[in-house]
Design an enzyme around this catalytic site. Structure first.
Site, PDB file in Angstrom:
ATOM      1  CD  GLU A  83      -2.878   1.027   2.488  1.00  0.00           C
ATOM      2  OE1 GLU A  83      -2.974   0.245   3.064  1.00  0.00           O
ATOM      3  OE2 GLU A  83      -3.783   1.991   2.406  1.00  0.00           O
ATOM      4  CE  LYS A 267      -6.042  -1.631   6.168  1.00  0.00           C
ATOM      5  NZ  LYS A 267      -5.398  -1.011   5.400  1.00  0.00           N
ATOM      6  CG  ASP A 283       1.484 -16.434  12.389  1.00  0.00           C
ATOM      7  OD1 ASP A 283       0.784 -15.914  11.684  1.00  0.00           O
ATOM      8  OD2 ASP A 283       1.431 -17.678  12.922  1.00  0.00           O
ATOM      9  CG  HIS A 381      -3.639   6.881   0.155  1.00  0.00           C
ATOM     10  ND1 HIS A 381      -2.917   6.035   0.440  1.00  0.00           N
ATOM     11  CD2 HIS A 381      -4.453   6.437  -0.834  1.00  0.00           C
ATOM     12  CE1 HIS A 381      -3.258   4.653   0.121  1.00  0.00           C
ATOM     13  NE2 HIS A 381      -4.287   4.912  -0.765  1.00  0.00           N
TER      14      HIS A 381
HETATM   15  N1  COA Z   1       8.945   8.830   0.455  1.00  0.00           N
HETATM   16  C1  COA Z   1       9.470   8.795   1.716  1.00  0.00           C
HETATM   17  N2  COA Z   1       9.039   9.581   2.556  1.00  0.00           N
HETATM   18  C2  COA Z   1       8.122  10.375   2.116  1.00  0.00           C
HETATM   19  C3  COA Z   1       7.658  10.691   0.922  1.00  0.00           C
HETATM   20  C4  COA Z   1       8.080   9.678  -0.067  1.00  0.00           C
HETATM   21  N3  COA Z   1       7.681   9.755  -1.280  1.00  0.00           N
HETATM   22  N4  COA Z   1       6.621  11.576   1.076  1.00  0.00           N
HETATM   23  C5  COA Z   1       6.583  11.976   2.388  1.00  0.00           C
HETATM   24  N5  COA Z   1       7.659  11.376   3.034  1.00  0.00           N
HETATM   25  C6  COA Z   1       7.942  11.592   4.364  1.00  0.00           C
HETATM   26  C7  COA Z   1       9.366  12.109   4.762  1.00  0.00           C
HETATM   27  O1  COA Z   1       9.642  11.685   6.195  1.00  0.00           O
HETATM   28  C8  COA Z   1       9.338  13.760   4.634  1.00  0.00           C
HETATM   29  O2  COA Z   1      10.407  14.154   5.479  1.00  0.00           O
HETATM   30  P1  COA Z   1      11.717  14.659   4.297  1.00  0.00           P
HETATM   31  O3  COA Z   1      11.099  15.522   3.520  1.00  0.00           O
HETATM   32  O4  COA Z   1      12.535  15.249   5.304  1.00  0.00           O
HETATM   33  O5  COA Z   1      11.974  13.212   3.860  1.00  0.00           O
HETATM   34  C9  COA Z   1       7.956  13.879   5.480  1.00  0.00           C
HETATM   35  O6  COA Z   1       7.164  12.619   5.057  1.00  0.00           O
HETATM   36  C10 COA Z   1       7.168  15.102   4.949  1.00  0.00           C
HETATM   37  O7  COA Z   1       7.235  15.086   3.555  1.00  0.00           O
HETATM   38  P2  COA Z   1       6.336  16.250   2.707  1.00  0.00           P
HETATM   39  O8  COA Z   1       6.625  15.934   1.522  1.00  0.00           O
HETATM   40  O9  COA Z   1       6.209  17.294   3.372  1.00  0.00           O
HETATM   41  O10 COA Z   1       4.875  15.181   2.959  1.00  0.00           O
HETATM   42  P3  COA Z   1       3.397  15.590   2.766  1.00  0.00           P
HETATM   43  O11 COA Z   1       3.010  16.695   3.763  1.00  0.00           O
HETATM   44  O12 COA Z   1       2.958  15.747   1.327  1.00  0.00           O
HETATM   45  O13 COA Z   1       2.789  14.261   3.328  1.00  0.00           O
HETATM   46  C11 COA Z   1       2.279  11.976   3.560  1.00  0.00           C
HETATM   47  C12 COA Z   1       2.673  13.381   2.552  1.00  0.00           C
HETATM   48  C13 COA Z   1       1.738  10.773   2.676  1.00  0.00           C
HETATM   49  C14 COA Z   1       3.314  11.524   4.399  1.00  0.00           C
HETATM   50  C15 COA Z   1       1.099  12.562   4.348  1.00  0.00           C
HETATM   51  O14 COA Z   1       0.184  12.955   3.423  1.00  0.00           O
HETATM   52  C16 COA Z   1       0.577  11.316   5.038  1.00  0.00           C
HETATM   53  O15 COA Z   1       1.084  11.167   6.331  1.00  0.00           O
HETATM   54  N6  COA Z   1      -0.614  11.062   4.974  1.00  0.00           N
HETATM   55  C17 COA Z   1      -1.297   9.826   5.526  1.00  0.00           C
HETATM   56  C18 COA Z   1      -0.921   8.646   4.767  1.00  0.00           C
HETATM   57  C19 COA Z   1      -1.750   7.317   5.606  1.00  0.00           C
HETATM   58  O16 COA Z   1      -2.170   7.355   6.566  1.00  0.00           O
HETATM   59  N7  COA Z   1      -1.694   6.394   4.559  1.00  0.00           N
HETATM   60  C20 COA Z   1      -2.106   4.855   4.971  1.00  0.00           C
HETATM   61  C21 COA Z   1      -3.430   4.788   5.021  1.00  0.00           C
HETATM   62  S1  COA Z   1      -4.265   5.285   3.420  1.00  0.00           S
END
Ligand code: COA
Length: 427
Positions: A83, A267, A283, A381
């Protein structure tokens, strides 16, 4: 060589460059690097020995969550998951947790339960006392089976008797053996002990033993994690940090009172835990079963975490749940990548692994709550899911980035849109 779990710019590297960074980080040897680079780390011979009727192997992405600090130690967290946004969200929340010292953890001894069911008894109350009178004899007998476990400091520690005076099949008495399984997950150990003591249980009670098997409600094998984050860490252009914290606590409260929400909330916790369990060859069904049964322990299905505000208005989160994981035996031992994952984690005991797992679960829970309580889950996401959509529409190489950029900019991440964009691009 730095051993910080902060990996600046890691997300922008190719998988091969990421392996280079990791191998500098934790001193991987040539063979270990080859395991990561090689698509076939698990040989078909080993796979064929692991389960029955093997046809092949089924692969999933192995990612690395960064920024985790656990009890003052930097930890890189390998995660196997299909995911998108899971690894990113865990890394993000671990980053927010660092200024406050990261995650603090603890755990109980690795105690598992084996159940022995006794039927055909007219005198369950009397049988219970006979079992308790013979408790030490039964425990000693259970401990004759696994000398290695005894040497390592484990073994059967206690015996409980649970009495069901009425059931649709008459009275039923269930003996629990409580076993310290040390660094094993422990299923085989406790099952063997249960089978060993069954004849003596029949002799002592006059009843008939039926099932002899572990319980997945591993409520004596608990792992715990705590985190504390200051309001300023949550500040965005749209929300104050305090506002975000209040919204997170409202979101948590929803899960605490409503089982429909709690199922999704938990979840989300398992989104962090399962990928680590899978990566270590443990497991994950056992961990899942224990988690959800434990979430019902108060008579209603609730949240495995809590989120509160302390006196300084910092957000404080906790998690406490069963974590039956091992470092020895099973796929943990046979799968070469699982061994390597344990090396990356730098864990020396099953308790340490259990504590890391719940810390990741707590971080993952916070990631989802923060997003849900503010901008909604779809922006972050879907931006990451867009890569999947572009790939499944047939985009390759440069095309993938171009399609992702366009779909995210248009807030329109759909397969038909990806296909249309790809057709245009290729014209
Ligand atoms: N790969 C790796 N780490 C990533 C990333 C990527 N493509 N995008 C964000 N991150 C992490 C890194 O730690 C990053 O810090 P860094 O820039 O110092 O490396 C930090 O998140 C913040 O990055 P940023 O680009 O500002 O992220 P954002 O504000 O656009 O957030 C998510 C993106 C996905 C992290 C955020 O929207 C989130 O936490 N969403 C919830 C997702 C979730 O719960 N998913 C599971 C169920 S659907």
């Amino acid at each position: 060589m730095s051993n910080s779990s902060q990996l600046p710019g890691f997300r922008n590297l190719s998988p091969s460059e990421r392996i280079d960074v990791l191998s500098q980080h934790i001193d991987l040897d040539i063979e270990e690097v080859a395991l990561l680079r090689d698509d076939g780390a698990l040989s078909i011979e080993i796979a064929d020995g692991m389960i029955e009727n093997v046809l092949g192997k089924f692969e999933l992405p192995l990612g690395l969550a960064s920024n985790f600090m656990i009890n003052g130690r930097d930890v890189l967290v390998p995660m196997v998951v299909e995911e998108p946004s899971v690894v990113a969200a865990a890394s993000y929340m671990a980053k927010l947790a660092r200024p406050g010292g990261g995650f603090l953890t603890s755990s109980s001894a690795p105690l598992m339960r084996a159940q022995i069911q006794i039927v055909g008894l007219g005198d369950p109350a009397n049988a219970r006392l006979s079992l308790l009178r013979n408790k030490h004899r039964l425990i000693d007998l259970a401990n004759t089976k696994d000398q290695l476990l005894n040497k390592l400091g484990g073994g059967c520690r206690d015996l409980e008797v649970h009495t069901f005076m009425e059931s649709p099949r008459g009275p039923m008495v269930v003996v629990h053996l409580v076993v310290d399984v040390r660094d094993a997950m422990g299923a085989n150990t406790v099952n063997t002990m249960a089978e060993t003591v069954a004849p003596l249980i029949e002799e002592v009670t006059g009843g008939t033993v039926r099932l002899r098997i572990l319980s997945n409600l591993a409520d004596l094998r608990l792992a715990r994690a705590q985190v504390r984050i200051a309001p300023e860490c949550f500040e965005t252009s749209e929300f104050t940090g305090t506002d975000v914290i209040d919204r997170i606590i409202d979101a948590y409260t929803f899960a605490a009172i409503d089982p429909y929400r709690a199922a999704t909330h938990n979840k989300g916790i398992m989104n962090g835990i399962d990928p680590l369990i899978l990566a270590t060859g443990n497991d994950w069904r056992a961990v899942e079963a224990g988690a959800h049964a434990y979430a019902c322990r108060n008579g209603h299905y609730g949240s495995l975490t809590t989120w509160e505000k302390d006196r300084e208005d910092h957000l404080v989160g906790t998690i406490e749940m069963p974590m039956p994981v091992g470092l020895v035996g099973g796929a943990t031992k046979t799968h070469p990548l699982a061994r390597l994952v344990l090396k990356i984690l730098g864990v020396k005991s099953s308790q340490e692994l259990a504590e890391i797992a719940v810390a990741v679960g707590l971080a993952q829970n916070l990631g989802a709550l923060r997003a849900l309580a503010t901008e909604g889950i779809q922006r972050g996401h879907m931006a990451l899911h867009a890569r999947n959509i572009a790939l499944s529409a047939g985009a390759r190489g440069e095309e993938v980035d171009q399609l992702v950029r366009q779909m995210v900019m248009d807030h329109d991440v759909r397969s038909d849109r990806a296909e249309a964009l790809l057709n245009e691009l290729r014209k």
